[in-house]
Design a protein around this motif. Structure first.
Motif, PDB file in Angstrom:
ATOM      1  N   GLY A 128       0.828  -1.210   0.000  1.00  0.00           N
ATOM      2  CA  GLY A 128       0.000   0.000   0.000  1.00  0.00           C
ATOM      3  C   GLY A 128       0.857   1.252   0.000  1.00  0.00           C
ATOM      4  O   GLY A 128       0.615   2.189  -0.759  1.00  0.00           O
ATOM      5  N   LEU A 129       1.910   1.239   0.826  1.00  0.00           N
ATOM      6  CA  LEU A 129       2.802   2.402   0.919  1.00  0.00           C
ATOM      7  C   LEU A 129       3.469   2.689  -0.422  1.00  0.00           C
ATOM      8  O   LEU A 129       3.519   3.829  -0.878  1.00  0.00           O
ATOM      9  CB  LEU A 129       3.903   2.130   1.939  1.00  0.00           C
ATOM     10  CG  LEU A 129       3.668   2.615   3.354  1.00  0.00           C
ATOM     11  CD1 LEU A 129       4.903   2.315   4.186  1.00  0.00           C
ATOM     12  CD2 LEU A 129       3.371   4.100   3.368  1.00  0.00           C
ATOM     13  N   LEU A 130       3.959   1.614  -1.043  1.00  0.00           N
ATOM     14  CA  LEU A 130       4.629   1.764  -2.335  1.00  0.00           C
ATOM     15  C   LEU A 130       3.707   2.454  -3.318  1.00  0.00           C
ATOM     16  O   LEU A 130       4.079   3.408  -3.997  1.00  0.00           O
ATOM     17  CB  LEU A 130       4.977   0.386  -2.904  1.00  0.00           C
ATOM     18  CG  LEU A 130       6.376  -0.106  -2.688  1.00  0.00           C
ATOM     19  CD1 LEU A 130       6.538  -1.471  -3.305  1.00  0.00           C
ATOM     20  CD2 LEU A 130       7.356   0.876  -3.331  1.00  0.00           C
ATOM     21  N   PHE A 131       2.486   1.957  -3.355  1.00  0.00           N
ATOM     22  CA  PHE A 131       1.510   2.511  -4.278  1.00  0.00           C
ATOM     23  C   PHE A 131       1.301   3.992  -3.978  1.00  0.00           C
ATOM     24  O   PHE A 131       1.346   4.838  -4.864  1.00  0.00           O
ATOM     25  CB  PHE A 131       0.210   1.732  -4.133  1.00  0.00           C
ATOM     26  CG  PHE A 131      -0.798   2.097  -5.172  1.00  0.00           C
ATOM     27  CD1 PHE A 131      -0.561   1.782  -6.492  1.00  0.00           C
ATOM     28  CD2 PHE A 131      -1.958   2.760  -4.826  1.00  0.00           C
ATOM     29  CE1 PHE A 131      -1.479   2.121  -7.461  1.00  0.00           C
ATOM     30  CE2 PHE A 131      -2.873   3.104  -5.790  1.00  0.00           C
ATOM     31  CZ  PHE A 131      -2.636   2.787  -7.113  1.00  0.00           C
ATOM     32  N   ALA A 132       1.119   4.296  -2.684  1.00  0.00           N
ATOM     33  CA  ALA A 132       0.881   5.674  -2.289  1.00  0.00           C
ATOM     34  C   ALA A 132       2.055   6.563  -2.697  1.00  0.00           C
ATOM     35  O   ALA A 132       1.867   7.665  -3.216  1.00  0.00           O
ATOM     36  CB  ALA A 132       0.657   5.752  -0.784  1.00  0.00           C
ATOM     37  N   PHE A 133       3.282   6.046  -2.522  1.00  0.00           N
ATOM     38  CA  PHE A 133       4.441   6.888  -2.821  1.00  0.00           C
ATOM     39  C   PHE A 133       4.613   7.094  -4.315  1.00  0.00           C
ATOM     40  O   PHE A 133       5.037   8.159  -4.759  1.00  0.00           O
ATOM     41  CB  PHE A 133       5.707   6.306  -2.192  1.00  0.00           C
ATOM     42  CG  PHE A 133       5.901   6.761  -0.783  1.00  0.00           C
ATOM     43  CD1 PHE A 133       6.738   7.827  -0.501  1.00  0.00           C
ATOM     44  CD2 PHE A 133       5.213   6.178   0.262  1.00  0.00           C
ATOM     45  CE1 PHE A 133       6.894   8.279   0.799  1.00  0.00           C
ATOM     46  CE2 PHE A 133       5.355   6.616   1.556  1.00  0.00           C
ATOM     47  CZ  PHE A 133       6.201   7.666   1.835  1.00  0.00           C
TER      48      PHE A 133
END
Ligand SMILES: Nc1ncnc2c1ncn2[C@@H]1O[C@H](COP(=O)(O)OP(=O)(O)OP(=O)(O)O)[C@@H](O)[C@H]1O
Ligand SMILES: [Mg+2]
Lengths: 330, 502
Positions: A300-305
């Motif tokens: 999720g974090l990767l996507f957000a970044f």
């Protein structure tokens, strides 16, 4: 596509602080020096790998071989210490030479044969994993007394935290990497290469040397990570650290470095590693969550970044200054 | 000035072959200290190739290079820099992902105690750029500045790196008069100190203004070297083309434009272009005049929907319409040939053929591919009509010379047979011969009933084909000129005085 790289770094740092505060508000023990010390110790090998990966990605490449190199390093050290009487320090030096040369060789193939880094390092990944199997298929314990000596190098902080040598090595690597990337010509050449290799060439950047050095650094740091990992586990196992290359790439991206190269900070990678470690710590503290949640949150974090990078790129290209604003009128 | 007979640089018999083409055939070039030497020729004549072969960016296939009497053999831009030859290559500008001072100092950064001295770098960047009339923040990313500023930074870098020879390949293509003036004064300073400067451009006025001698290339061969005080512009043009060229004159017959096709009222976008009105009729050419950054490009982009307007209304053939994306514009048969071909236009690795049919195919939809025979027919037609010089339409477009890339881009939009065609700087980097052809092409399209909007920094060109001229200044439309009013003097006057709209 351009963006403000510094802003991405600040956002990563803010995310870390926020995550720490949220975790700490639920589990106040997270603020203890013990948690911090473990964060550094447990992520030391991944952190070192990610430093090398930052160099490679900044230069516009990718290195998929690092996970296998770490496994190979562990097995190599375990076997050589079991079979011969050489001192571990000598074995370390030998290993670092091998992995650095291996990285350099991949860099040469990428440059001179104009092959995509993805393919070359994928081949490198299979090669190294294979070599590790050839050396030993079982987990080989390391019993050399020197390993105990290293493990005893501990700085006990107030609050019960035990800061180990390997965490220190990682932090040192980040400091050196920062200096190299920002305060040396080689470092600037890495960014130039990642920006556009054709332009960099015409501007006089030694492309061959820079490419080869970048992959050599990647290989060397993966070897160092392998040493640290073997100290951390006191063993060598050819099936270890599968997929670590992907964790390292994730940390680099969360740290705000552009996957296409030329933009980002190694300090960002450090916070990327810490954020990933923090998520793991949180899940351990919680106790009920499956450890697979780590992967889900990181996903999720990767996507957000990545979305964030898009947004920043869009914002900065729109703000391009016209000529008339800054030319001094005479 | 040039009584000293010892040349700084002497290149003899330079050869360069590409697969299927001889790009340079025994080219000689001699540079004397203190001279500005113009290198002229049509698009694809081999000017950029010669520069790249001299500086080692290309491996040359034959010939010798002497610098100050000793033979040199630079194997790359680094080595030629070390020899004191600084170069601004065409197209390839600088690194947009790095800061202004990084770009200026890459490879020769000041070092203090083994580490780069950023403070000194920033200070010196400021000082150097002051000399070009730029007061910008050296720590900012280069991409946050306009193309013109980037070009000046590239020139400044080459100047700093050149001790003996400075080579500028079309450095002024995206600069304004004022900036060109500054570049020229820097060049004069350098030649006064005994440096030799090679200057490549398609602007003959600039050639005669600054250069002492000129070498003319045609199809990879030197056809002559002339002292410019001895010849006229016409002589040089004839030498370049191999035939005489008629001067482009304003056609009288701008009388009968058709019905209004596009009408914009109070159209604008905050921060980019102040609200303006525009009535565009079939069969007319509306010229956009103004300095760089005056809002020409912005006007084009707003009309095409690259950026959507936040003021005003648009009507197409009497029907209200929202033009907020290029997709819509393309569907409604608009075309926009952008100014910055490197970033907005060509797809370097695709073939010339694919680049030409790109927009046509996009409008058709990718699910309905064009027939092979039809593609070939279209491509052949435009390659012929625009005289695009290429070995084969299958070659990647990045291998074409700069001017020929520009022509291929124009072909892309013509192939869509638009009703409204917006051209932003259509003749940038195009040689005199092709220049005249494009002007007559614009006229032909107008006569066929197309409506055109053309932004250009060349007044003569606007005068030649415009039915009306809109003058822009500080991102605002200040004046509309029509009929007899369209003269170079009137346009210049309107730009400089910014007389308010009548
Ligand atoms: N790498 C390459 N492979 C094949 N052909 C090439 C290559 N580079 C250039 N050419 C061809 O060589 C010729 C000379 O190109 P060059 O770029 O030197 O022209 P130029 O005189 O600079 O023109 P312009 O004024 O348009 O910039 C062109 O026909 C071009 O298509
Ligand atoms: Mg050229």
């Amino acid at each position: 596509m351009m963006r403000s790289p510094r802003l991405a770094l600040y956002i990563t740092m803010a995310t870390f602080v926020l995550a720490f505060l949220i975790g700490g508000s639920q589990y106040p023990t997270m603020f203890s020096s013990r948690v911090v010390a473990n964060l550094l110790t447990d992520n030391a090998f991944l952190g070192l790998t990610a430093v090398g990966m930052t160099f490679v990605i900044l230069s516009g490449g990718i290195d998929l071989s690092v996970g296998s190199v770490i496994a190979f390093s562990g097995v190599f050290l375990a076997v050589i210490l079991r079979e011969t009487g050489i001192h571990p320090l000598v074995a370390f030096a030998l290993l670092l030479m091998i992995t650095t040369a291996f990285g350099g060789a991949m860099g040469s193939i990428i440059h001179y044969l104009e092959m995509p880094p993805f393919i070359v390092t994928l081949a490198g990944m299979f090669l190294m994993r294979g070599l590790a199997y050839v050396l030993s298929t079982d987990s080989v314990p390391i019993t050399h007394p020197f390993y105990d000596t290293i493990q005893d190098v501990v700085w006990k902080a107030p609050g019960g935290g035990r800061f180990r040598l390997i965490g220190g090595i990682m932090i040192l690597a980040y400091i050196v990497a920062m200096l190299v990337l920002h305060r040396t010509r080689f470092g600037r050449n890495v960014y130039a290469l990642g920006g556009s290799s054709a332009t960099a060439r015409l501007m006089g950047v030694p492309i061959a040397r820079t490419t080869i050095t970048v992959y050599a650094i990647g290989g060397g740091l993966a070897g160092l990570a392998g040493i640290v990992y073997s100290i951390y586990t006191s063993a060598g196992y050819s099936l270890a650290t599968v997929g670590v290359e992907l964790d390292a790439i994730a940390a680099v991206v969360i740290g705000g470095t552009l996957l296409t190269g030329g933009s980002g900070y190694v300090a960002g990678t450090f916070f990327g590693i810490l954020i990933m470690g923090l998520i793991q710590t949180y899940i351990v503290f919680d106790g009920t969550l499956s450890s697979w949640w780590t992967k889900i949150v990181i996903g999720g974090l990767l996507f957000a970044f990545i979305m964030l990078q898009k947004a920043l790129g869009w914002a900065t290209t729109r703000g391009r200054r016209p000529a008339s604003d800054s030319a001094t009128q005479s | 000035m040039r009584d000293q007979p010892k040349p700084v640089l002497r290149a003899r018999g330079i050869d360069k072959f590409f697969a299927g083409a001889i790009a340079l055939d025994k080219v000689d070039l001699t540079l004397y200290p203190g001279e500005v030497h113009a290198l002229l020729g049509e698009n694809g004549a081999g000017k950029s190739t010669l520069i790249k072969s001299l500086t080692g960016a290309y491996h040359r296939d034959g010939g010798t290079i002497e610098l100050d009497g000793t033979e040199i053999n630079p194997r790359g831009p680094v080595e030629s820099q070390k020899h004191g030859i600084g170069t601004v290559y065409q197209e390839v500008n600088l690194l947009e992902n790095m800061s202004v001072s990084d770009n200026l100092f890459l490879g020769w950064q000041p070092v203090k105690r083994g580490m780069l001295d950023h403070r000194q770098m920033h200070r010196r960047t400021r000082e150097i750029l002051k000399g070009y009339g730029l007061d910008i923040d050296p720590t900012q990313l280069l991409s946050s500045y306009s193309i013109a500023i980037q070009q000046v930074v590239a020139i400044a870098r080459a100047v700093e790196l050149s001790g003996k020879v400075l080579i500028l390949d079309e450095p002024t293509a995206s600069l304004d008069r004022e900036e060109i003036e500054l570049v020229f004064s820097v060049v004069r300073n350098l030649t006064a100190r005994g440096m030799a400067v090679v200057f490549i451009t398609h602007f003959l006025d600039q050639v005669f203004e600054i250069s002492d001698r000129a070498t003319v290339l045609r199809n990879g061969c030197v056809v002559g070297t002339r002292k410019l005080s001895d010849v006229s512009q016409g002589d040089i043009v004839e030498l370049m083309l191999g035939h005489h060229l008629e001067a482009t004159k304003r056609k009288a017959s701008h009388a009968s434009p058709g019905d209004t096709i596009l009408s914009l009222k109070g159209y604008g976008k905050r921060g980019m272009i102040a609200p303006f009105d525009l009535e565009l009729r079939k069969g007319e050419v509306v010229g956009l005049a103004g300095l760089l950054g005056s809002g020409r490009t912005e006007t084009c982009k707003v009309i095409f929907g690259v950026v959507s307007a936040d003021h005003g209304r648009a009507e197409l053939r009497g029907q209200p319409i929202r033009l907020n994306s290029p997709r819509i514009a393309l569907e409604k048969r608009f075309g926009l040939c952008p100014e910055d071909r490197k970033t907005d236009g060509i797809v370097g690795d695709l073939s010339v053929r694919e680049n030409i049919i790109l927009s046509l195919q996009a409008r058709q939809g990718w699910t309905r591919p064009l027939k092979r025979s039809r593609i070939n027919q279209i491509v052949d037609e435009y390659v012929k009509a625009l005289d695009i010089r290429l070995a084969s339409p299958n070659m990647p477009i990045r291998l074409l010379s700069g001017g020929n890339q520009q022509k291929a881009l124009l072909a892309r939009w013509l192939a869509t047979e638009p009703d409204i065609l917006i051209l932003d700087e259509p003749t940038r980097g195009i040689d005199v011969g092709a220049h005249a052809e494009i002007i007559s092409l614009i006229e032909r399209l107008r006569e066929q009933g197309m409506a055109l909007i053309v932004a250009s920094s060349e007044m003569e060109e606007l005068v030649a084909y415009s039915s009306r001229v809109l003058v822009l200044r500080d991102r605002r439309q200040v004046r509309e000129l029509g009929g007899e009013e369209i003269t170079t003097e009137r346009i210049v006057k309107s730009i400089s005085q910014g007389e308010s709209a009548a």
